[in-house]
Design a protein around this motif. Structure first.
Motif, mmCIF file in Angstrom:
data_model
loop_
_atom_site.group_PDB
_atom_site.id
_atom_site.type_symbol
_atom_site.label_atom_id
_atom_site.label_comp_id
_atom_site.label_asym_id
_atom_site.label_seq_id
_atom_site.Cartn_x
_atom_site.Cartn_y
_atom_site.Cartn_z
ATOM 1 N N TRP A 4 -4.225 84.543 -11.091
ATOM 2 C CA TRP A 4 -4.768 83.206 -10.817
ATOM 3 C C TRP A 4 -4.123 82.585 -9.589
ATOM 4 O O TRP A 4 -2.931 82.636 -9.420
ATOM 5 N N THR A 56 -1.973 75.936 -24.035
ATOM 6 C CA THR A 56 -1.299 76.580 -22.907
ATOM 7 C C THR A 56 -2.196 76.642 -21.677
ATOM 8 O O THR A 56 -1.754 76.382 -20.553
ATOM 9 N N ARG A 75 2.380 86.315 -25.873
ATOM 10 C CA ARG A 75 2.248 85.121 -25.027
ATOM 11 C C ARG A 75 1.534 83.979 -25.725
ATOM 12 O O ARG A 75 1.876 82.813 -25.540
ATOM 13 N N ARG A 119 -2.556 73.101 -20.205
ATOM 14 C CA ARG A 119 -1.281 72.623 -19.649
ATOM 15 C C ARG A 119 -0.902 73.357 -18.361
ATOM 16 O O ARG A 119 -0.485 72.742 -17.378
ATOM 17 N N ASP A 120 -1.062 74.683 -18.361
ATOM 18 C CA ASP A 120 -0.585 75.490 -17.230
ATOM 19 C C ASP A 120 -1.625 75.701 -16.139
ATOM 20 O O ASP A 120 -1.259 75.912 -14.975
ATOM 21 N N TYR A 121 -2.919 75.679 -16.502
ATOM 22 C CA TYR A 121 -3.954 76.018 -15.521
ATOM 23 C C TYR A 121 -5.020 74.943 -15.344
ATOM 24 O O TYR A 121 -5.822 75.029 -14.413
ATOM 25 N N GLU A 153 -9.902 76.104 -16.298
ATOM 26 C CA GLU A 153 -9.620 77.483 -16.699
ATOM 27 C C GLU A 153 -10.370 77.860 -17.968
ATOM 28 O O GLU A 153 -10.700 79.024 -18.190
#
Length: 236
Positions: free
Chosen positions: A236, A150, A140, A153-155, A159
């Motif tokens: 999450w 990542t 990943r 961008r995603d969380y 985070e």
């Protein structure tokens, strides 16, 4: 003549203050490079609840290519954290006002807590390290920078600071005990008359205190790992 001496002392002062930051940073680099495989073994035990032998077998199955996977975050974190721990503590010990009639222990304890709080700003590196050391994230996340990108961008940025609570709970008391006990412990050792002798005494004090305090605060480290590993992301 006096002006020249004053100018010379002003030039030397920053170097003297920087000594503690540089020494702490160098110690952080050396300790991280040496103990990283051991810490990775401990991390596997914390995450999977396995014995030491099984954790070692997991690392063997992963291969030497991934043994130092995730080294950059703790290297950056530990280098900066150790520099802050020793340098910031020394600065705060001098700068904090000492109330009349109060023992120096109070000022030094406040300086240690502040240094520990400043160290907690390195939480994002701990966060990324936890993810890169988990074998379930090998496919990943490619590397340190990819993991940072990542997560943000995603969380979102917050985070990166997941698990900061246990770090704050650990750092302040850890530093208070470390700096508070270091002096008395060193004075209890045979008096060193050479530079090498002083290094040996410092090594003994640091080793004993580090091992004892890490054992004492181990539950908080386990709590941090459980809050920041693989399942923290998928839940999450």
């Amino acid at each position: 003549m006096a002006d020249n001496q004053q100018g010379s002392s002003e030039c030397e002062a920053p170097t003297g203050r920087a000594k503690h930051y540089i020494s702490g940073g160098c110690a952080g680099i050396a300790s991280t490079m040496i103990v990283f495989p051991i810490k990775k073994t401990v991390f596997r035990q914390q995450v999977f609840g396995v014995r030491t032998s099984e954790a070692i077998r997991q690392l063997q199955r992963d291969g030497m290519r991934t043994l130092y996977r995730g080294l950059l975050p703790p290297l950056l974190e530990k280098t900066t954290s150790a520099a802050i721990m020793f340098g910031f503590y020394e600065d705060m010990s001098r700068w904090l006002p000492q109330p009349a009639g109060s023992p120096g222990l109070l000022t030094n304890s406040m300086a240690a807590v502040l240094a520990g709080t400043a160290e907690a700003t390195m939480t994002p590196f701990n966060r990324v390290q936890a993810l890169l050391q988990d074998q379930r994230n090998h496919s990943r996340f490619n590397n340190t920078f990819h993991t940072f990108r990542t997560l943000v961008r995603d969380y979102g940025v917050r985070e990166l600071y997941r698990g900061m609570g246990p770090i704050l709970l650990q750092n302040g008391p850890y530093n208070v005990l470390f700096f508070g006990l270091r002096g008395p412990m060193k004075r209890s050792l045979p008096v060193a008359e050479t530079h090498v002798g002083h290094l040996v005494n410092d090594f003994i004090c640091g080793g004993i205190l580090g091992a004892s305090l890490n054992f004492l605060f181990y539950p908080l480290k386990c709590l941090y790992v459980q809050n920041t590993g693989y399942f923290a992301l998928i839940n999450w």
